[in-house]
Structure formats: C-alpha cells, structure tokens
Scaffold this motif. Structure first.
Motif, PDB file in Angstrom:
ATOM      1  N   GLU A  87       0.997  -1.377   0.325  1.00  0.00           N
ATOM      2  CA  GLU A  87       0.111   0.137  -0.125  1.00  0.00           C
ATOM      3  C   GLU A  87       0.788   1.233  -0.313  1.00  0.00           C
ATOM      4  OE1 GLU A  87      -3.978  -0.084   2.430  1.00  0.00           O
ATOM      5  OE2 GLU A  87      -2.384  -1.735   3.168  1.00  0.00           O
ATOM      6  N   ASP A  88       0.202   2.024  -1.177  1.00  0.00           N
ATOM      7  CA  ASP A  88       0.606   4.097  -0.460  1.00  0.00           C
ATOM      8  C   ASP A  88       0.498   4.288   0.875  1.00  0.00           C
ATOM      9  OD1 ASP A  88       2.036   6.163  -1.785  1.00  0.00           O
ATOM     10  OD2 ASP A  88       0.353   6.726  -2.530  1.00  0.00           O
ATOM     11  N   GLU A  89       1.309   3.860   1.934  1.00  0.00           N
ATOM     12  CA  GLU A  89       0.785   4.462   2.750  1.00  0.00           C
ATOM     13  C   GLU A  89       1.090   5.857   3.735  1.00  0.00           C
ATOM     14  OE1 GLU A  89       2.939   4.213   7.346  1.00  0.00           O
ATOM     15  OE2 GLU A  89       3.353   2.844   5.967  1.00  0.00           O
ATOM     16  N   ALA A  90       1.815   6.170   2.405  1.00  0.00           N
ATOM     17  CA  ALA A  90       2.405   8.016   2.461  1.00  0.00           C
ATOM     18  C   ALA A  90       1.424   8.609   2.131  1.00  0.00           C
ATOM     19  CB  ALA A  90       3.861   8.353   2.138  1.00  0.00           C
ATOM     20  N   GLY A  91       0.808   8.237   0.169  1.00  0.00           N
ATOM     21  CA  GLY A  91      -0.158   8.705  -0.786  1.00  0.00           C
ATOM     22  C   GLY A  91      -1.328   8.625   0.652  1.00  0.00           C
ATOM     23  N   ILE A  92      -1.580   7.940   0.977  1.00  0.00           N
ATOM     24  CA  ILE A  92      -2.394   7.474   1.742  1.00  0.00           C
ATOM     25  C   ILE A  92      -2.971   8.388   2.845  1.00  0.00           C
ATOM     26  CG2 ILE A  92      -3.969   6.031   3.130  1.00  0.00           C
ATOM     27  CD1 ILE A  92      -2.928   3.680   1.934  1.00  0.00           C
ATOM     28  N   LYS A  93      -1.989   8.240   3.121  1.00  0.00           N
ATOM     29  CA  LYS A  93      -2.008  10.328   4.892  1.00  0.00           C
ATOM     30  C   LYS A  93      -2.118  10.954   4.428  1.00  0.00           C
ATOM     31  CE  LYS A  93       0.297   6.192   8.018  1.00  0.00           C
ATOM     32  NZ  LYS A  93       1.688   6.218   9.060  1.00  0.00           N
ATOM     33  N   GLU A  94      -0.703  11.215   3.485  1.00  0.00           N
ATOM     34  CA  GLU A  94      -1.417  12.766   2.655  1.00  0.00           C
ATOM     35  C   GLU A  94      -2.322  13.146   2.218  1.00  0.00           C
ATOM     36  OE1 GLU A  94       1.908  15.869   0.393  1.00  0.00           O
ATOM     37  OE2 GLU A  94       1.357  13.213  -0.482  1.00  0.00           O
ATOM     38  N   ALA A  95      -3.679  12.475   1.368  1.00  0.00           N
ATOM     39  CA  ALA A  95      -4.581  12.682   1.151  1.00  0.00           C
ATOM     40  C   ALA A  95      -5.566  12.064   2.048  1.00  0.00           C
ATOM     41  CB  ALA A  95      -5.585  10.744   0.257  1.00  0.00           C
ATOM     42  N   ALA A  96      -5.618  11.842   3.259  1.00  0.00           N
ATOM     43  CA  ALA A  96      -6.613  11.502   4.519  1.00  0.00           C
ATOM     44  C   ALA A  96      -6.270  13.455   4.906  1.00  0.00           C
ATOM     45  CB  ALA A  96      -5.938  10.963   5.295  1.00  0.00           C
ATOM     46  N   HIS A  97      -5.211  13.641   5.496  1.00  0.00           N
ATOM     47  CA  HIS A  97      -4.699  14.973   5.575  1.00  0.00           C
ATOM     48  C   HIS A  97      -5.614  15.860   4.801  1.00  0.00           C
ATOM     49  CE1 HIS A  97      -2.007  18.227   7.285  1.00  0.00           C
ATOM     50  NE2 HIS A  97      -2.000  18.465   6.237  1.00  0.00           N
ATOM     51  N   SER A  98      -5.211  15.613   3.112  1.00  0.00           N
ATOM     52  CA  SER A  98      -6.207  17.139   2.964  1.00  0.00           C
ATOM     53  C   SER A  98      -7.767  16.787   2.994  1.00  0.00           C
ATOM     54  CB  SER A  98      -5.883  16.660   1.334  1.00  0.00           C
ATOM     55  OG  SER A  98      -4.349  17.161   0.693  1.00  0.00           O
ATOM     56  N   VAL A  99      -8.365  15.273   3.495  1.00  0.00           N
ATOM     57  CA  VAL A  99      -9.024  15.665   3.569  1.00  0.00           C
ATOM     58  C   VAL A  99     -10.219  16.375   4.700  1.00  0.00           C
ATOM     59  CG1 VAL A  99     -11.808  14.007   3.833  1.00  0.00           C
ATOM     60  CG2 VAL A  99     -10.054  13.390   2.129  1.00  0.00           C
ATOM     61  N   HIS A 100      -9.160  15.987   6.003  1.00  0.00           N
ATOM     62  CA  HIS A 100      -9.465  16.543   6.756  1.00  0.00           C
ATOM     63  C   HIS A 100      -9.584  17.827   6.793  1.00  0.00           C
ATOM     64  CE1 HIS A 100      -7.219  12.935   8.823  1.00  0.00           C
ATOM     65  NE2 HIS A 100      -8.316  12.632   8.494  1.00  0.00           N
ATOM     66  N   GLY A 101      -8.776  18.309   5.997  1.00  0.00           N
ATOM     67  CA  GLY A 101      -8.665  20.525   5.959  1.00  0.00           C
ATOM     68  C   GLY A 101     -10.058  20.767   4.683  1.00  0.00           C
ATOM     69  N   MET A 102     -10.539  19.587   4.396  1.00  0.00           N
ATOM     70  CA  MET A 102     -11.486  20.071   3.605  1.00  0.00           C
ATOM     71  C   MET A 102     -12.645  19.645   4.635  1.00  0.00           C
ATOM     72  SD  MET A 102     -12.095  17.501   0.461  1.00  0.00           S
ATOM     73  CE  MET A 102     -10.623  16.742  -0.640  1.00  0.00           C
ATOM     74  N   ILE A 103     -12.964  18.887   5.213  1.00  0.00           N
ATOM     75  CA  ILE A 103     -13.889  19.167   6.834  1.00  0.00           C
ATOM     76  C   ILE A 103     -13.434  19.682   7.867  1.00  0.00           C
ATOM     77  CG2 ILE A 103     -14.124  17.513   8.673  1.00  0.00           C
ATOM     78  CD1 ILE A 103     -13.759  15.143   7.548  1.00  0.00           C
ATOM     79  N   ASN A 104     -12.746  20.475   7.679  1.00  0.00           N
ATOM     80  CA  ASN A 104     -12.330  21.835   8.585  1.00  0.00           C
ATOM     81  C   ASN A 104     -12.955  22.893   7.940  1.00  0.00           C
ATOM     82  OD1 ASN A 104     -11.202  20.410  10.834  1.00  0.00           O
ATOM     83  ND2 ASN A 104      -8.831  20.468  10.186  1.00  0.00           N
ATOM     84  N   ASN A 105     -12.666  23.041   6.780  1.00  0.00           N
ATOM     85  CA  ASN A 105     -12.850  24.123   5.946  1.00  0.00           C
ATOM     86  C   ASN A 105     -14.950  24.172   6.387  1.00  0.00           C
ATOM     87  OD1 ASN A 105     -11.089  24.922   4.913  1.00  0.00           O
ATOM     88  ND2 ASN A 105     -11.098  23.597   3.021  1.00  0.00           N
ATOM     89  N   GLU A 106     -15.432  22.782   5.881  1.00  0.00           N
ATOM     90  CA  GLU A 106     -17.210  23.277   6.546  1.00  0.00           C
ATOM     91  C   GLU A 106     -17.300  23.583   7.454  1.00  0.00           C
ATOM     92  OE1 GLU A 106     -19.028  21.559   3.830  1.00  0.00           O
ATOM     93  OE2 GLU A 106     -17.395  22.665   2.883  1.00  0.00           O
ATOM     94  N   ILE A 107     -16.696  23.429   7.987  1.00  0.00           N
ATOM     95  CA  ILE A 107     -16.630  23.629  10.039  1.00  0.00           C
ATOM     96  C   ILE A 107     -16.455  25.659  10.079  1.00  0.00           C
ATOM     97  CG2 ILE A 107     -15.749  23.433  12.180  1.00  0.00           C
ATOM     98  CD1 ILE A 107     -14.992  20.553  11.921  1.00  0.00           C
ATOM     99  N   ARG A 108     -15.289  25.415   9.277  1.00  0.00           N
ATOM    100  CA  ARG A 108     -15.256  26.885   9.521  1.00  0.00           C
ATOM    101  C   ARG A 108     -16.289  27.674   9.055  1.00  0.00           C
ATOM    102  NH1 ARG A 108      -9.319  25.501   9.463  1.00  0.00           N
ATOM    103  NH2 ARG A 108      -9.500  25.448   7.173  1.00  0.00           N
ATOM    104  N   ALA A 109     -17.034  27.139   7.989  1.00  0.00           N
ATOM    105  CA  ALA A 109     -18.455  27.932   7.359  1.00  0.00           C
ATOM    106  C   ALA A 109     -19.405  27.297   7.822  1.00  0.00           C
ATOM    107  CB  ALA A 109     -18.470  27.467   5.635  1.00  0.00           C
ATOM    108  N   GLY A 110     -19.241  27.197   9.285  1.00  0.00           N
ATOM    109  CA  GLY A 110     -20.149  26.796  10.414  1.00  0.00           C
ATOM    110  C   GLY A 110     -20.951  25.160   9.789  1.00  0.00           C
ATOM    111  N   ILE A 111     -20.549  24.817   9.350  1.00  0.00           N
ATOM    112  CA  ILE A 111     -21.241  23.202   9.479  1.00  0.00           C
ATOM    113  C   ILE A 111     -20.669  22.678  10.792  1.00  0.00           C
ATOM    114  CG2 ILE A 111     -21.931  21.328   7.901  1.00  0.00           C
ATOM    115  CD1 ILE A 111     -23.561  24.507   6.817  1.00  0.00           C
ATOM    116  N   PRO A 112     -21.231  22.715  12.023  1.00  0.00           N
ATOM    117  CA  PRO A 112     -20.690  21.297  12.537  1.00  0.00           C
ATOM    118  C   PRO A 112     -19.940  19.990  12.207  1.00  0.00           C
ATOM    119  CG  PRO A 112     -22.997  22.043  12.913  1.00  0.00           C
ATOM    120  CD  PRO A 112     -22.816  22.772  12.480  1.00  0.00           C
TER     121      PRO A 112
END
Length: 228
Positions: A87-112
């Motif tokens: 498995e591409d461990e580094a790539g998976i973790k990096e992609a997950a970090h970016s998804v976490h960023g998407m979630i955080n963007n939604e939270i900053r926009a007012g969605i819990p």
C-alpha cells in the motif's frame, strides 16, 4: 506524485449549495479511481436533504501502479488489490490530511462536524473510511461504497475518532474489481472499533451502484442528519 498542495484540482470540484438557501449540514463525497467529482455530483444532488450542501472534489492526475503507471485522477497510488498487498502509506496519509482540511473548511464555514457526512466510492470510499477514523471529531456519518479500509494493520492504534461515529458500508457480492471479501473484512474490523457499523450487501451487484443502494444511502443520511 501529487503533494498536499496540488492534490485537489479546485477547478474540477463540484460544489452544490443548500436547495433551501441555508446550509445546516454538508456532505463530502470522493470519487473512485479514474473518475472526477462530476461522476457522482448529480446523484449526491438528488439524495441530499434541501438543507445540505455538498462538495464532490476531483483528485489530481497521477501515475497509478495498478494501471501500469498510466496517469489518471487518483487520491493515492494503488499498487495491489490483494489482501495483504503493498500500500501507498505516505500517499494515503497525505490524502487523508487533505480530506481533514476539507472537513475543517466546512466547520469554519459554520457546519458542525456532527452534521457532516463523509463518503466515497471504491478508492474514494477507502479514503473516506481512513480519513474518518483518523479525524478527532465525531462526524454525522461515513458512507463507504464498494471499498475497503486501507492501512488496516495500523488500527486500532491509528484510530482517533469517537467510538460513536456511524459507518455504512455498501458492497455488491459480485464485485470483480474490489472483492466482496474486502467489504466483509473491513466490516469485521470496523465493528471492533466503532459502536455502529453496518454492511449492506447487494446480490448480483458488480462494481457499481444500484437503486436499492442509493435508497439505503438516502435513509442513512436522513437518519443521522436530521433537519435543523
């Protein structure tokens, strides 16, 4: 290989605002290998409640080992679809970090966080599962279609999400691409990590969706994201 900075091609993202004009919930849905955000946006638009906005991002185009190094939209490199394969461990973790960023963007926009659904199909579903388990807040729910839990041997140590995060897995028992046994094994592991994990099996379904599966996803969203 894509980096965290260029892993999302913003120009190819598909974003939908709440139909009633006031978003109180959100769904982030990740496409499968070789697809784009447009591939699932119409379907997500159909099944979301009127108060829910959506984001269907597109992965960067990168070489994929499983496809002989040909370049295509992919969240991370796929080297094997065998149990215990590399498995591409580094790539998976990096992609997950970016998804976490998407979630955080939604939270900053007012969605819990507890009103955000994270989902995906095939490779996108795999990334959704891993990202949810490694995100510290409780999401409204996680939907994984025809997928698997990547880096499964890193759990339970890698898990930081609350035990109450609900997960819906959907898988056809005739899937020739991502074997149904991947869904079964992932379900078994997730049951040991979380309180509410269900696997919906669709007889005769290949590596695709079905009207019953779509209905089950809609029911899951309505159950875990009530009107507000």
């Amino acid at each position: 290989m894509a980096t965290a900075a260029n892993y999302i091609r913003k120009s190819a993202d598909v974003v939908g605002v709440a139909k009633n004009g006031k978003a109180t919930a959100s769904i982030i849905f990740l496409h499968g290998l070789g697809d784009t955000g447009h591939g699932w946006s119409s379907l997500i638009d159909e099944i979301r409640p009127p108060f829910m906005q959506f984001n269907c991002p597109t992965a960067a185009t990168i070489p994929v080992t499983l496809n002989l190094g040909f370049q295509m939209p992919s969240w991370f490199d796929i080297r094997s679809l065998e149990v215990g394969g590399s498995e591409d461990e580094a790539g998976i973790k990096e992609a997950a970090h970016s998804v976490h960023g998407m979630i955080n963007n939604e939270i900053r926009a007012g969605i819990p966080a507890n009103r955000i659904i994270l989902g995906g199909f095939s490779q996108g579903g795999a990334l959704a599962l891993y990202s949810a388990l490694t995100y510290p807040e409780k999401l409204a729910g996680v939907v994984g279609l025809s997928c698997w839990l990547p880096l499964h041997s890193s759990f339970p140590a890698a898990k930081v999400c609350p035990d109450s995060t609900p997960v819906l897995l959907c898988h056809g028992d005739s899937d020739p691409i991502v074997s149904y046994k991947f869904g079964q094994l992932s379900h078994s592991l997730l049951k040991s990590l979380l309180k509410t994990t269900q696997l919906k099996t669709y007889r005769g379904l290949a590596h695709q969706s079905s009207p019953q599966e779509i209905s089950d996803i809609r029911d899951f969203i309505n159950q875990h994201v009530p009107h507000a």
